[in-house]
Design a protein around this motif. Sequence first.
Motif, PDB file in Angstrom:
ATOM      1  N   LYS A  40      -3.591   7.877 -15.093  1.00 24.30           N
ATOM      2  CA  LYS A  40      -5.019   8.203 -15.038  1.00 24.30           C
ATOM      3  C   LYS A  40      -5.683   7.713 -13.763  1.00 24.30           C
ATOM      4  CE  LYS A  40      -5.908   8.552 -20.017  1.00 24.30           C
ATOM      5  NZ  LYS A  40      -6.633   7.991 -21.179  1.00 24.30           N
ATOM      6  N   THR A  41      -5.209   6.585 -13.223  1.00 26.30           N
ATOM      7  CA  THR A  41      -5.836   6.032 -12.014  1.00 26.30           C
ATOM      8  C   THR A  41      -5.233   6.577 -10.727  1.00 26.30           C
ATOM      9  OG1 THR A  41      -4.321   4.135 -12.150  1.00 26.30           O
ATOM     10  CG2 THR A  41      -6.485   3.892 -13.177  1.00 26.30           C
ATOM     11  N   ALA A  42      -4.200   7.396 -10.822  1.00 24.87           N
ATOM     12  CA  ALA A  42      -3.572   7.948  -9.614  1.00 24.87           C
ATOM     13  C   ALA A  42      -4.540   8.903  -8.925  1.00 24.87           C
ATOM     14  CB  ALA A  42      -2.279   8.671  -9.973  1.00 24.87           C
ATOM     15  N   THR A  43      -4.691   8.735  -7.619  1.00 25.83           N
ATOM     16  CA  THR A  43      -5.596   9.598  -6.859  1.00 25.83           C
ATOM     17  C   THR A  43      -5.018  10.986  -6.649  1.00 25.83           C
ATOM     18  OG1 THR A  43      -4.659   8.704  -4.813  1.00 25.83           O
ATOM     19  CG2 THR A  43      -6.655   7.651  -5.677  1.00 25.83           C
ATOM     20  N   GLU A  44      -3.691  11.071  -6.697  1.00 22.07           N
ATOM     21  CA  GLU A  44      -3.018  12.356  -6.492  1.00 22.07           C
ATOM     22  C   GLU A  44      -1.948  12.525  -7.561  1.00 22.07           C
ATOM     23  OE1 GLU A  44      -0.366  14.715  -3.090  1.00 22.07           O
ATOM     24  OE2 GLU A  44      -1.119  12.674  -2.727  1.00 22.07           O
ATOM     25  N   ARG A  45      -1.857  13.722  -8.125  1.00 21.02           N
ATOM     26  CA  ARG A  45      -0.839  14.016  -9.133  1.00 21.02           C
ATOM     27  C   ARG A  45      -0.176  15.341  -8.792  1.00 21.02           C
ATOM     28  NH1 ARG A  45      -5.001  13.594 -14.125  1.00 21.02           N
ATOM     29  NH2 ARG A  45      -5.586  11.406 -13.953  1.00 21.02           N
ATOM     30  N   ILE A  49       3.359   9.764  -3.424  1.00 18.43           N
ATOM     31  CA  ILE A  49       3.235  10.056  -4.847  1.00 18.43           C
ATOM     32  C   ILE A  49       4.563   9.824  -5.563  1.00 18.43           C
ATOM     33  CG2 ILE A  49       3.829  12.497  -4.662  1.00 18.43           C
ATOM     34  CD1 ILE A  49       1.592  13.036  -6.697  1.00 18.43           C
ATOM     35  N   GLU A  90       0.824  -1.213   0.000  1.00 17.02           N
ATOM     36  CA  GLU A  90       0.000   0.000   0.000  1.00 17.02           C
ATOM     37  C   GLU A  90       0.860   1.265   0.000  1.00 17.02           C
ATOM     38  OE1 GLU A  90      -2.716  -0.223   3.230  1.00 17.02           O
ATOM     39  OE2 GLU A  90      -3.869  -1.895   2.376  1.00 17.02           O
ATOM     40  N   GLN A 107       1.530   3.056  -2.781  1.00 23.57           N
ATOM     41  CA  GLN A 107       1.072   4.032  -3.771  1.00 23.57           C
ATOM     42  C   GLN A 107       0.148   5.065  -3.162  1.00 23.57           C
ATOM     43  OE1 GLN A 107      -0.342   2.395  -7.466  1.00 23.57           O
ATOM     44  NE2 GLN A 107       0.942   0.591  -7.261  1.00 23.57           N
ATOM     45  N   SER A 108      -0.679   4.630  -2.212  1.00 21.67           N
ATOM     46  CA  SER A 108      -1.648   5.555  -1.636  1.00 21.67           C
ATOM     47  C   SER A 108      -0.994   6.559  -0.690  1.00 21.67           C
ATOM     48  CB  SER A 108      -2.734   4.768  -0.883  1.00 21.67           C
ATOM     49  OG  SER A 108      -2.141   3.955   0.119  1.00 21.67           O
TER      50      SER A 108
END
Length: 942
Positions: free
Chosen positions: A450-455, A426, A420, A422-423
């Motif tokens: 595209k699926t990243a919650t944060e950019r 970043i 976990e 990735q969450s």
Amino acid sequence: MVRSATISPEKLRICGSDHILCFLRHSFSRRNFLAGHCSSIFHNSERKHERHLSSDVLSPVTSIGYKVFDEMPQREDRAVESSFMFLRDLLRSSMKRTEVETPRSIHCFALKTGFLQDLPASSKLLMLYAKTGDLASSLGLFGELKVKDVIIYNSMTTALNQNGRSVAAVGFFVEMIQKGTEFDSTTLLLAASSLSSLNLSKKCPLVHCLAIVAGLVSDSNLCNALMNLYAKGEDLSSAECVFTHMEHRDIVSWNTIVTKCLANGHPSKSLKYFKSMIGSGQEADNVTFSCVISACASLGELPLGESFHVLVIKLGYIPQAYVAVANSIISMYSKCGDTEAAQTVFEEVLWKDVISWNAILNGFVSNGLFQEAFGILKKMQSVDLMQPDIATVVTVTSICGEICLSREGRAIHGYTVRREMQSNAIEVINSLINMYGKCGLTRQAELLFKTATERDLVSWNSIISAFAQNGFTQEAKNLFKEVVSDYSCSKFSLSTLLAILPSCDSSDSLIFGKSVHCWQIKIGLGDNILLSNSVINMYIGCGNLNAAFLLIETISETRDLASWNSVIYTCALNGHDSESLRAFQAMSHEGKVRHDLITLLGTISACGNLGLVLQGRCFHGLTIKTLRKSDTQLQNTLITMYGRCKDIDSAVKVFGLISDPNLCSWNGMISALSQNKAGREVFQLFRKLKLVPNEITFVGLLSASTQLGSTGYGMQAHCHLIRRGFQANPFVCAALVDMYSSCGILDTGMKVFRNSGVKSIAVWNSVISAYGFHGMGEKAIELFNEMISSNLGMEPNKSTFISLLSACSHSGFIDQGLSYYNQMEDKFGVKPVTEHHVCVVDMLGRAGKLREAYEFIKGIGEPQKAGVLGALLSACNYHGDTKLGKEVAEVLFEMEPDNASYYISLSNTYVGLGGWDEAVRLRKMVEDKALKKLPGYSFIDI
């Protein structure tokens, strides 16, 4: 029970903190506590508090305890003093605990005993609430207090900072200033801490000014905080100014200025302050040594770093015990290229932390020791209680990207999902996007993006670079436009422009590339040499050499070796070979920088493309003279250069000098032999190959088979590449079509074409050429029309029209051929070059239209190469036109006086018409000049 409940505060104080807290827990039920707590916050009255604790809601034991507290205010002064000491000890002991109910119980006791308005006690209670995470109660208590001094404000500010409420902490500080509340150095220290947490380093001068006005700059802790805040905002000069005017400097002050100089990219200043520190008599500690050793690493000063290594051991900071110092030493040796020393220090560390493992891992990676890096990773995972962290994952992911280990990269991706990571980080997402892009897995990178919650901006830069590097230029440009709309100019980074520039690689992208250049100037990066070098590459790739050379002249004061290499190497890479050599001459004439490996790669490639064997040998000698050790890539380039210059002997010698030739070396040698009609030697060399061949290898073999006219060799190569799975490669398909058509087996060539999956433009060109070579001009024209009318998006190129015009010439389709020639530039955007002119002249010459061919040459309006006039001379010879042939030959004799074929061709024309005197005269000229014409030959495949 009754006696224990009514024990005096004096005895409780003596019993110790554990017994005190136990007594409080049993003296108040949860209901009583909540009632008392709510009363203290919302009613601010001891009477209301007493009503809430009325007897009808108290348990028997609690009632007894309540009576004890109820009697306390009526006791004598000694009892009051004892109660206060009891409260003080209780607060002191509770600061070491984190139970949520503890501060509430103490709060109730302070209310009952009347000590809540005691400011020291209240401030400690505020801190106690904050420590347990009950910030609401801290704020409630703060609001209850009638008198608030600087200690209360400082305590409340500390509580807010500890609970991540830096904005509110700054608000309290502003409130103090506005109300005129007295403040001290601690207040300013807390304000500096809040501003640092909020990244508001630009506000540091306000705090600094308040300190100067209030006369608090003598506080070392405050000055240290101001230095830290200034340096964090990249205002190193102000931090140095604070340090210079400090009255008393402690070890923290020296460590702060030393570390902040290094953090702001001034390692030499770190070493300078360290020298001053030793001169002042201040002893260094492990933090100081960690920093100065890191400064040596940044400067690449290995001898100085070794001296510090000896010094820290002498002073007792041995790597076995001081892990932070050891980690710095490992990094220093790694950055200076001494990986053996780094590994030795690493193995000596007894208590390795994750930073130690990351330091040696980064060291192996930075020195290209990727296998050793993976070995360290395996060891790390086998150690108990030692798991890779985010920094480890980012490092290993970068390895997979650099050497295109997509399988291992996917495995790391799976590991981050299981853990976990990735969450929470970043940085992990960005490193994975970058890895997928470098491995050519653009769609996976896009899906992850595209699926990243944060950019952040790094995420955008990574995906833009992934698209640009893998040929998805339009997608990269669209993403760049999104960044332009989503981010202001101030948030643009250097990496954003560096990521998008590779997508501008053709004349169609020139306007977009110019706009990126404008962005560079607009956001204040016009003087950045790295970006300027990339813009030079862009202009050359887009074919605008004038802009590239103008830019390198503009940056004449700051240009470095990389700037010259951008011109020299990129020009050679894009076919501007003469310009590449001229740039090298200009660089040598200027004399400010010295060539390196990249420079020589560009110049040697340019010599090979131009067929300048003498100049190529000079550069070969320069490599031997100036480069310390031989480089396989350079040797491969030399093989290619000698092959293109038809100097096979030199190419073979260079190949023999390579200690461990890679597949590129073998392919280069095979290609050199194939280009020089040494087909049999190609297959002899191939039999010695111990590496696994690739597509390029088979293209060379098929080309050799074509030269030999050998279907046997060609079919064997065909079977071999099918087993390897290369039959779908477009270049292999084109070579197969050429081989079969040249060997007269056109049907098999067509089967290869029809069965190929993805048909590239090279495959279409080969088939059109094959039909033309066999005199099937109609088929060639039909195939051309099929290509341009298909929905495959195929656009004809230069080679397409060479094949088509040649087919029209061999089949006598004069009108169609001229029509296609006239449509090339207007309809298809292909500018005619010398090869097209030769085809048109040959076409008209075969039809006997010699004067039309001569007028066509004159009408081109630019100096022509000898090949165009040579085609006309051959036509004059075929049709016996001696008058025009002599006129053309005179021009050719001036252009290429050592080409024997022109003399022989004109001589044969005279022989055909009975002009023996002229024929003998031309033959004698050939003999006198010792010219030789390469004899023709034929092959029979047995």
